[in-house]
Design an enzyme around this catalytic site. Structure first.
Site: not given
Ligand code: NAP
Length: 489
Positions: A51, A178-179, A236, A241, A336
């Site tokens: 967004r 699942d990485h 989680d 995993h 953890k």
């Molecule tokens: P994050 O940092 O909160 O990023 C979320 C992203 O979604 C941002 O780019 C946000 O950008 C975008 N977003 C939010 N609302 C939106 C909307 N309505 N329309 C379009 N874009 C939208 O989350 P993340 O940590 O990257 O995680 C992303 C996914 O990966 C989740 O499902 C999480 O469970 C999974 N995951 C993450 C990790 C990790 O290490 N981070 C590991 C395993 C799995 P804007 O706010 O600009 O829209």
């Protein structure tokens, strides 16, 4: 570096959540490394979508900074980075509205390239994005979608999510990541198991005493407290995993190394998995670091929930009710704030039926350890005579099965799990991705365990910061005459 890289077909990859943490830390640096390795075609396109209002130049700046921070030592020179960034663009889009979709549709129009859409956003948005991709004509039969964890929080929500995605995409278009499955050693495990005659005859309850799977983290819940407190270690880590690792270690040899052949065998393992007895499950919550509570608070403080009953640690014992494994305990453990960051699968073989070396009877066992992190590798502990005089004294030595020296680690390219998996998406290879029925079967096993805790008002046991979890977890093995492997780096 030895180049065994085969470039993938050219592609368009749209990253929903392209500004988020996962995209910046893993997806984009990983793509850059594939670009440096010559695997990503020079006309492939990566489109960030979120967004936040910014133009493509602003997005490239953000990605440049992310690669500088998270790119790792394999990052290559600035000119190459410049060429990579030229392949990136950005579209401001709202998953829940109409803004930006026409622009994305226009960008994706009429290409006969591989089209992939990475849902790197909160799971609550998966359905919205899938629906809009179809509405805007981008869900054609060739499109692939990549979905992140968590995939549901129980069987009901996972089923609903599968159903929603199935409304717009076929199963062979859906890549559930699942990485852990993308890790080099996990694949090496399959090579060792199914590429050698040596292990398969021993790979059963007759010769294996027990199997341990440990995924220990030193970090706490960090900034994810609110999310984590609704989830816990079982949802989680174990449901996805550890379950996937268990499947790979326990499954029957598939007829081919092909997606559905492998996934069919994994599914059979999950369906044969016994429900653990309540006294075979130990849950814990970490305590604060002594004298440093402000920096490293205990679990309940970290999640701002003084009465929380969510576990940051779990250890359990289960069995697999099939011909191969009946009677062999599988011990799973994850938590953890443990003493070291370490992920390891350990196969402990039984004692020799009779020891001819009297004073050493029962003291030596073959142990196969598959280490996922840190220092990925596979070693087999074998018993030999201690060299030199002094009679027949036995010692255990590790046989390094990663053959690091034979392969010359300097020359073997290290590929991160995300890089490998994204390239698999482009290749159209689903072997290392979870199928919908696998995910549902894993929840079907997990749900009754969690429901049992809820019904009994189970309270997790406190455990020391930097420890191996609650002492009850040690008892789980000790009362059966076994012990956990030490958690070390
Ligand atoms: P994050 O940092 O909160 O990023 C979320 C992203 O979604 C941002 O780019 C946000 O950008 C975008 N977003 C939010 N609302 C939106 C909307 N309505 N329309 C379009 N874009 C939208 O989350 P993340 O940590 O990257 O995680 C992303 C996914 O990966 C989740 O499902 C999480 O469970 C999974 N995951 C993450 C990790 C990790 O290490 N981070 C590991 C395993 C799995 P804007 O706010 O600009 O829209």
């Amino acid at each position: 570096m030895v180049s065994r890289v085969i470039p993938v077909d050219t592609f368009d990859l749209v990253i929903f959540g392209g500004t988020g943490d996962l995209a910046r830390r893993k997806i984009l640096p990983g793509l850059f490394r594939r670009f440096c390795a010559g695997q990503m075609p020079a006309d492939a396109r990566i489109i960030g979508a979120a967004r936040s209002e910014m133009d493509s130049a602003g997005y490239r700046d953000m990605v440049r900074a992310a690669i500088a921070e998270f790119g790792g030592e394999q990052a290559c020179d600035d000119a190459t980075l410049g060429r990579f960034l030229e392949q990136l663009s950005y579209i401001a889009i709202d998953a829940r509205g109409d803004g930006g979709w026409a622009e994305l549709q226009e960008a994706m129009k009429g290409t006969d390239r591989v089209e992939a859409y990475y849902f790197s956003v909160a799971p609550a948005l998966f359905g919205d994005i899938a629906e809009r991709l179809q509405k805007w004509g981008m869900a054609d039969a060739g499109a692939r979608i990549v979905v992140e964890k968590p995939f549901g929080r129980d069987l009901e929500t996972a089923r609903a999510l599968n159903k929603t995605l199935a409304t717009y995409f076929n199963e062979d278009q859906i890549y559930r990541i699942d990485h852990y499955l993308g890790k080099e050693t996990v694949q090496n495990l399959m090579a060792v198991r199914f590429g050698n005659m040596l292990f398969e005859p021993l790979w059963n309850s007759q010769y294996v005493d027990h199997i341990q799977i440990t995924v220990a983290e030193t970090v706490g819940v960090g900034g994810r407290g609110e999310y984590y407190d609704k989830s816990g270690a079982m949802r989680d880590m174990v449901q996805n995993h550890l379950m996937q690792l268990l499947c790979l270690i326990a499954m029957e040899p598939p007829a081919r190394f092909a997606p559905d052949a492998v996934r069919d065998e994994k599914l059979k393992v999950i369906r044969a998995l016994d429900q653990p007895e309540p006294h075979h499950v130990v849950r814990g919550q970490y305590q604060a670091e002594p004298m440093n509570e402000a920096e490293n608070p205990g679990y309940r403080t970290a999640v701002e929930n003084a009465r929380s009953r969510t576990e940051s640690f779990i250890a359990l014992r289960t069995e697999i009710s099939n011909w191969r494994w009946a009677g062999t305990p599988f011990y799973l453990r994850t938590g953890k704030r443990m003493s070291a960051r370490s992920s390891e699968i350990t196969v402990v073989f039984k004692d020799t039926p009779h020891s001819i070396f009297e004073e050493d009877a029962g003291r030596h066992r073959n142990v196969l350890s598959i280490r996922l992190q840190p220092n990925e590798g596979i070693t087999l502990g074998v018993t030999i005579k201690e060299p030199g005089p002094g009679g027949m004294r036995l010692i255990d030595v590790p046989l390094d099965m990663t053959f690091a020296e034979a392969l010359n680690p300097e020359e073997v390219e290290q590929v991160d799990a995300y890089e490998r998996l994204i390239m698999d998406v482009i290749r159209g290879n689903q072997t290392l991705f979870m199928r919908g029925d696998e995910v549902e079967a894993a929840w079907a096993w997990t749900d009754p365990i969690i429901e049992g805790w809820e019904a009994r008002n189970d309270v997790p046991k406190p455990y020391d910061f930097g420890s191996a979890g609650p002492t009850d977890a040690d008892q789980l093995l000790r009362r059966e005459g076994r012990a956990w492997r030490e958690v070390t780096t």
